[in-house]
Design an enzyme around this catalytic site. Sequence first.
Site, PDB file in Angstrom:
ATOM      1  N   CYS A   1       0.689  -1.120  -0.054  1.00 43.57           N
ATOM      2  CA  CYS A   1       0.014  -0.097   0.029  1.00 43.57           C
ATOM      3  C   CYS A   1       0.844   1.309   0.032  1.00 43.57           C
ATOM      4  O   CYS A   1       1.630   1.399  -0.943  1.00 43.57           O
ATOM      5  CB  CYS A   1      -1.098  -0.087   1.120  1.00 43.57           C
TER       6      CYS A   1
ATOM      7  N   HIS B   1      -3.621  -4.779  -0.249  1.00 43.48           N
ATOM      8  CA  HIS B   1      -3.387  -5.445   1.212  1.00 43.48           C
ATOM      9  C   HIS B   1      -3.570  -6.828   1.103  1.00 43.48           C
ATOM     10  O   HIS B   1      -4.574  -7.421   1.186  1.00 43.48           O
ATOM     11  CB  HIS B   1      -4.471  -4.722   2.108  1.00 43.48           C
TER      12      HIS B   1
ATOM     13  N   GLU C   1      -2.888  -9.118   3.184  1.00 44.41           N
ATOM     14  CA  GLU C   1      -3.325  -9.662   4.375  1.00 44.41           C
ATOM     15  C   GLU C   1      -4.850  -9.355   4.659  1.00 44.41           C
ATOM     16  O   GLU C   1      -5.324 -10.011   5.632  1.00 44.41           O
ATOM     17  CB  GLU C   1      -2.447  -9.010   5.644  1.00 44.41           C
TER      18      GLU C   1
END
Length: 201
Positions: free
Chosen positions: A81, A179, A181
Amino acid sequence: MKENQKIVIIDYGAGNIQSIKFAIKRLGFEAILSSDAEQIRQADKVIFPGVGEAGSAMKMLRSTGLDELIPKLEQPVLGICLGMQLMCTHSEEGNTTGLGIFDADVKRFDNSVKVPQIGWNQITNLNSHLFDNVKNGEYVYLVHSYYVPECADEIARTEYGVNYSTALHRDNFYGVQFHPEKSSKTGEQILENFLKLDLRN
């Protein structure tokens, strides 16, 4: 993939660190958070996260000397990001000079689209081992108001008003705008692929 490899998440006060740490733990690995130059240098893999504003994030990097350290790292480095955006030459956000790893300028989305872009979008034109076992057109999770226009370092693309580079690669440096994650199984696969990279053997 080394089972006992040392994974360091750079800790410079720019958010989303714990969620990345947990995602790595779900893959069976431990990551440490550190701003210590020697620990970062000695890592097998380095993750450079970021949530927030480019200008203040760069100030934090400069205050610790990390702005000098990161571009000199030789192991695989993954910017996420804002981390990816800071690895570029310049950002319109705060008229910020970046680390200059990727030869690209970061632009703000214009008013033809809702800003920030929040939610799931597709990645296409995949061109890297970072995307092994990831299908073209898979969805990932994004939250951002600024983007990297298509450039020579592009390894994945997303369309949101314009086509833009949603992932970058140059030498040992990788960056993703999304992202991983927070991107379910697709993001987990991408993180696992990053942990499998071995550029020093």
